[in-house]
Structure formats: C-alpha cells, structure tokens
Design a protein around this motif. Structure first.
Motif, mmCIF file in Angstrom:
data_model
loop_
_atom_site.group_PDB
_atom_site.id
_atom_site.type_symbol
_atom_site.label_atom_id
_atom_site.label_comp_id
_atom_site.label_asym_id
_atom_site.label_seq_id
_atom_site.Cartn_x
_atom_site.Cartn_y
_atom_site.Cartn_z
ATOM 1 N N VAL A 1 44.255 -9.292 8.450
ATOM 2 C CA VAL A 1 44.786 -9.847 9.691
ATOM 3 C C VAL A 1 45.970 -10.775 9.423
ATOM 4 C CG1 VAL A 1 44.249 -11.190 11.757
ATOM 5 C CG2 VAL A 1 42.504 -9.699 10.738
ATOM 6 N N HIS A 2 47.048 -10.545 10.157
ATOM 7 C CA HIS A 2 48.267 -11.351 10.018
ATOM 8 C C HIS A 2 48.115 -12.697 10.720
ATOM 9 C CE1 HIS A 2 52.836 -11.832 11.031
ATOM 10 N NE2 HIS A 2 52.497 -12.532 9.965
ATOM 11 N N VAL A 3 48.431 -13.783 9.973
ATOM 12 C CA VAL A 3 48.459 -15.131 10.542
ATOM 13 C C VAL A 3 49.863 -15.692 10.326
ATOM 14 C CG1 VAL A 3 47.486 -17.463 10.510
ATOM 15 C CG2 VAL A 3 46.013 -15.482 10.032
ATOM 16 N N PRO A 4 50.736 -15.601 11.343
ATOM 17 C CA PRO A 4 52.102 -16.103 11.196
ATOM 18 C C PRO A 4 52.193 -17.612 11.413
ATOM 19 C CG PRO A 4 51.840 -15.067 13.336
ATOM 20 C CD PRO A 4 50.532 -14.901 12.618
ATOM 21 N N TYR A 5 52.849 -18.293 10.490
ATOM 22 C CA TYR A 5 53.095 -19.729 10.610
ATOM 23 C C TYR A 5 54.569 -19.942 10.948
ATOM 24 C CZ TYR A 5 48.570 -20.736 8.357
ATOM 25 O OH TYR A 5 47.231 -20.830 8.055
ATOM 26 N N LYS A 6 54.927 -21.179 11.209
ATOM 27 C CA LYS A 6 56.320 -21.502 11.527
ATOM 28 C C LYS A 6 57.080 -21.873 10.262
ATOM 29 C CE LYS A 6 55.438 -22.913 16.295
ATOM 30 N NZ LYS A 6 55.543 -23.998 17.302
ATOM 31 N N GLY A 7 57.235 -20.891 9.368
ATOM 32 C CA GLY A 7 57.971 -21.115 8.137
ATOM 33 C C GLY A 7 57.111 -20.901 6.908
ATOM 34 N N ALA A 8 57.780 -20.667 5.775
ATOM 35 C CA ALA A 8 57.074 -20.414 4.518
ATOM 36 C C ALA A 8 56.291 -21.626 4.058
ATOM 37 C CB ALA A 8 58.074 -19.992 3.451
ATOM 38 N N GLY A 9 56.867 -22.821 4.238
ATOM 39 C CA GLY A 9 56.176 -24.039 3.820
ATOM 40 C C GLY A 9 54.822 -24.204 4.483
ATOM 41 N N PRO A 10 54.781 -24.167 5.818
ATOM 42 C CA PRO A 10 53.489 -24.257 6.496
ATOM 43 C C PRO A 10 52.522 -23.130 6.123
ATOM 44 C CG PRO A 10 55.258 -24.735 8.030
ATOM 45 C CD PRO A 10 55.910 -24.239 6.767
ATOM 46 N N ALA A 11 53.062 -21.924 5.881
ATOM 47 C CA ALA A 11 52.212 -20.795 5.503
ATOM 48 C C ALA A 11 51.518 -21.066 4.172
ATOM 49 C CB ALA A 11 53.032 -19.511 5.417
ATOM 50 N N LEU A 12 52.266 -21.603 3.217
ATOM 51 C CA LEU A 12 51.679 -21.893 1.915
ATOM 52 C C LEU A 12 50.692 -23.049 1.991
ATOM 53 C CD1 LEU A 12 54.799 -21.302 -0.319
ATOM 54 C CD2 LEU A 12 52.615 -20.098 -0.493
ATOM 55 N N ILE A 13 50.998 -24.036 2.834
ATOM 56 C CA ILE A 13 50.052 -25.143 3.030
ATOM 57 C C ILE A 13 48.742 -24.608 3.596
ATOM 58 C CG2 ILE A 13 49.585 -27.212 4.415
ATOM 59 C CD1 ILE A 13 52.602 -27.857 4.186
ATOM 60 N N GLY A 14 48.862 -23.692 4.562
ATOM 61 C CA GLY A 14 47.678 -23.077 5.149
ATOM 62 C C GLY A 14 46.898 -22.255 4.141
ATOM 63 N N LEU A 15 47.616 -21.542 3.293
ATOM 64 C CA LEU A 15 46.960 -20.728 2.270
ATOM 65 C C LEU A 15 46.220 -21.606 1.267
ATOM 66 C CD1 LEU A 15 46.510 -17.888 1.049
ATOM 67 C CD2 LEU A 15 48.610 -18.229 -0.264
ATOM 68 N N VAL A 16 46.890 -22.651 0.792
ATOM 69 C CA VAL A 16 46.261 -23.561 -0.172
ATOM 70 C C VAL A 16 45.042 -24.245 0.447
ATOM 71 C CG1 VAL A 16 46.602 -25.706 -1.474
ATOM 72 C CG2 VAL A 16 48.357 -23.927 -1.521
ATOM 73 N N ALA A 17 45.109 -24.498 1.753
ATOM 74 C CA ALA A 17 43.992 -25.140 2.451
ATOM 75 C C ALA A 17 42.848 -24.166 2.730
ATOM 76 C CB ALA A 17 44.475 -25.748 3.760
ATOM 77 N N GLY A 18 43.059 -22.881 2.472
ATOM 78 C CA GLY A 18 42.013 -21.899 2.707
ATOM 79 C C GLY A 18 41.973 -21.343 4.109
ATOM 80 N N GLU A 19 43.030 -21.618 4.902
ATOM 81 C CA GLU A 19 43.083 -21.076 6.262
ATOM 82 C C GLU A 19 43.339 -19.571 6.253
ATOM 83 O OE1 GLU A 19 45.020 -25.169 8.141
ATOM 84 O OE2 GLU A 19 46.155 -23.299 8.167
ATOM 85 N N ALA A 20 43.928 -19.081 5.165
ATOM 86 C CA ALA A 20 44.170 -17.648 4.965
ATOM 87 C C ALA A 20 43.735 -17.295 3.550
ATOM 88 C CB ALA A 20 45.641 -17.310 5.190
ATOM 89 N N VAL B 1 49.250 -13.560 -4.137
ATOM 90 C CA VAL B 1 48.370 -14.676 -4.487
ATOM 91 C C VAL B 1 47.223 -14.765 -3.489
ATOM 92 C CG1 VAL B 1 50.107 -16.066 -5.686
ATOM 93 C CG2 VAL B 1 49.894 -16.258 -3.202
ATOM 94 N N VAL B 2 46.081 -15.231 -3.977
ATOM 95 C CA VAL B 2 44.909 -15.401 -3.115
ATOM 96 C C VAL B 2 44.383 -16.818 -3.271
ATOM 97 C CG1 VAL B 2 44.248 -12.972 -3.209
ATOM 98 C CG2 VAL B 2 43.304 -14.573 -4.894
ATOM 99 N N HIS B 3 43.676 -17.281 -2.258
ATOM 100 C CA HIS B 3 42.995 -18.571 -2.338
ATOM 101 C C HIS B 3 41.803 -18.423 -3.291
ATOM 102 C CE1 HIS B 3 40.373 -21.922 -1.001
ATOM 103 N NE2 HIS B 3 41.545 -22.523 -0.830
ATOM 104 N N PRO B 4 41.484 -19.457 -4.065
ATOM 105 C CA PRO B 4 40.372 -19.345 -5.028
ATOM 106 C C PRO B 4 39.040 -18.959 -4.406
ATOM 107 C CG PRO B 4 41.696 -21.286 -5.508
ATOM 108 C CD PRO B 4 42.194 -20.742 -4.198
ATOM 109 N N SER B 5 38.879 -19.186 -3.100
ATOM 110 C CA SER B 5 37.618 -18.810 -2.449
ATOM 111 C C SER B 5 37.471 -17.300 -2.301
ATOM 112 C CB SER B 5 37.526 -19.467 -1.064
ATOM 113 O OG SER B 5 38.561 -18.991 -0.212
#
Length: 316
Positions: free
Chosen positions: A173-192, A122-126
């Motif tokens: 580039v790998h951006v590791p978060y502290k868990g899948a939940g935070p990773a998806l929140i970051g993705l939806v927010a466009g951080e990745a 999956v990718v961010h809409p941007s």
C-alpha cells in the motif's frame, strides 16, 4: 571613409554587449532540501558561482512531486538565468498526470546530465525480511498489510516501488508524504514498512540500524555497500531502476549560453573534490552532450510510460 568608419565602430559596439552571466542565476531544485539531488545542486551551484563570479542561488521549490518547480522553469525567460535540476521523475510525470503545465521535451533545452545513481530498497527493522525473496514472500503472505513510503505521487520513490510491485506480483500500500524527508522520518518511525530512496538519504539510517537495506536498484552494486546485491541479483531478473540528475533550461535559450553552461558543468565534473563528494553519496559523474541528454529523456519517457501502464500506478 564611411565604410571604413563602420568597420572600425562595429567591433567596439560588439564589445559593449553584456557577457553571460552578468547577474545572479537561479537554480531551481524541485524537491525539498537534504536529498541527494539537493546536495548535488548545491555542490554545482557553488562551483558555478566560483567560476562565473555571479551568485548561483539554489531555490528549492518542492511540491506535486516536482511539478511546481519544473513549471517555474518552463515559464521562465529563456536567457540562461533560470536553471532546473531535472531528474528521472520528470520523465515519469507525463504518464502519471493527464494534464501537465509543460511538456518535458518541447518546453526545455537539455544542457548536460550531471550524475546517475541507484536507490536502495530499505525496510524498517520490524519487517522480518532479510532479503528481497523473503520480503516478496512476506508481502504475498500478508497482501495489503505492508505499506511503502514515498515523498509524493509521481516521485521516483513512488514509481520505482510500483515497478517492483508489478514485477513481483505483491500487494503493498502506497503512503505518500509531503516530501522525501517526511517519508524517511515516517519509515524510520515504523509508520511504513519499506521504501526506495537514494544512498545519500538512507545510508546513515542503515549504518545506525534504523533501517535494513535489502538491495540496490541500479544495474550494478552500490559502491558504498558492495556486498549488497542489486534487486535483479536478489531474485527479480530484469529489474533496473537507476535514476539521474541533470540540468535543463527553458526552450529557446541561446545555444551560446547552453554551450557555456555545458562547458562549465563538464569541467566541474572532472574536479577531484567534486568527484569525491559525489562518490560519497553514490552519485556517478556523467557529463554528456545536450543531444545525448535529450535522447535519454525521450527514452526514459517511453520506459516509464510502459511501467506506469503495466503497474497500474495512479496519482492517489
């Protein structure tokens, strides 16, 4: 007379032995709550509670990509009262970490594979890519400028992304978060820009337009998104990175207990509402013998060791 008395007493004595289980069971889930594996664990935990008449307590012990929770089970008493919800990530760890506090083959006894499932790319809409080929072309045009999100080093989201990077020759580039939940929140927010996560974790975001699905990582298409191609169909032949969830217990657990757990798990997998609830998150029920599950674990350790070596994936 003495022999006759002994023969009479022995069966009565045997009947006084406690029947497994006679107290609550702890089911360790080495990931955070909310993901597909956690959902499956809670489903099976409730069904086992109903069957055994003893509470099966779901204990989420996330951290270190699943290593913390897995270690707890490796060091638990081999009495059937501590179970591990294992996943493909457990077969990645040996090649990603020089020193693990356990051996995934030696320190555990397989019970049964529960289910197999794909990830979605999956990718961010941007991200202006509507297909895998467009994503690869974009990443090659902008090396090092696109990030991918994961729930941590050594997780399946990490190794699947590294597998994809290796096979396509892109620089992301790998951006590791502290868990899948935070990773998806970051993705939806466009951080990745992109990530690889299960249907259960991503489908709601895809349908709401917060993420765009480009492909499924499995050998076959996702039942939830039948028009979505697999990564292999979309232009990366030979790519297949389905994952699984299964139950392990500490090595040395009595075979009678493993047999009882195995029998109940395979029975539960045949219950219609269980099949429906697993299908809703794109989990395909499996259920196999401990020997078959052991063979899968050993095979996957070899597979992911090669992927890690070829991709150069490292614990950041």
């Amino acid at each position: 007379m003495a022999l006759a008395a002994s023969a009479f007493i022995a069966p009565a004595s045997a009947q006084t032995q406690p029947t497994y289980p006679n107290r609550p069971i702890r089911f360790i889930v080495p990931v955070a709550t909310g993901g597909g594996s956690d959902i499956a664990a809670r489903l099976f935990g409730q069904k086992l509670t109903d069957t055994f008449g003893q509470q099966v307590v779901i204990d989420n012990r996330a951290g270190a990509g699943g290593i913390i929770g897995t270690e707890l089970v490796a060091k638990a008493a081999p009495d059937g009262y501590t179970l591990l919800l294992a996943s493909s990530a457990n077969t990645v760890h040996p090649s990603m970490h020089k020193k693990l506090p356990y051996d995934i083959v030696r320190d555990f006894a397989p019970v049964s594979l529960l289910a197999a499932y794909p990830h979605l790319l999956v990718v961010h809409p941007s991200v202006p890519a509507k297909s895998v080929k467009e994503l690869v072309a974009l990443a090659k045009a902008k090396p090092g400028q696109i990030n991918y999100a994961t729930g941590g080093n050594g997780t399946m989201a990490h190794i699947v992304a590294e597998f994809f990077r290796s096979m396509t020759g892109i620089d992301v580039v790998h951006v590791p978060y502290k868990g899948a939940g935070p990773a998806l929140i970051g993705l939806v927010a466009g951080e990745a820009g992109l990530a690889f996560y299960s249907v259960s974790a991503t489908l709601q975001h895809v349908r709401a337009g917060r993420l765009r699905a480009l492909a499924s990582t499995g050998e076959k298409r996702s039942p939830s998104l039948p028009d979505l191609p697999t990564v292999a169909e979309a232009g990366v032949p030979g790519f297949e990175a389905g994952t699984w969830a299964g139950v392990l217990v500490p090595a040395g657990t009595p075979k009678s207990i493993i047999a009882k757990l195995h029998g109940e798990i395979t029975r539960i997998l045949q219950i219609p509402d269980v099949k429906e609830r697993l299908a809703a998150i794109d989990f395909e029920p499996v259920g196999n013998t401990p020997e078959e599950f052991s063979a899968i674990i050993k095979k996957d350790v070899v597979k992911w060791t090669k992927v890690v070596k070829d991709s150069g994936a490292k614990v950041d």
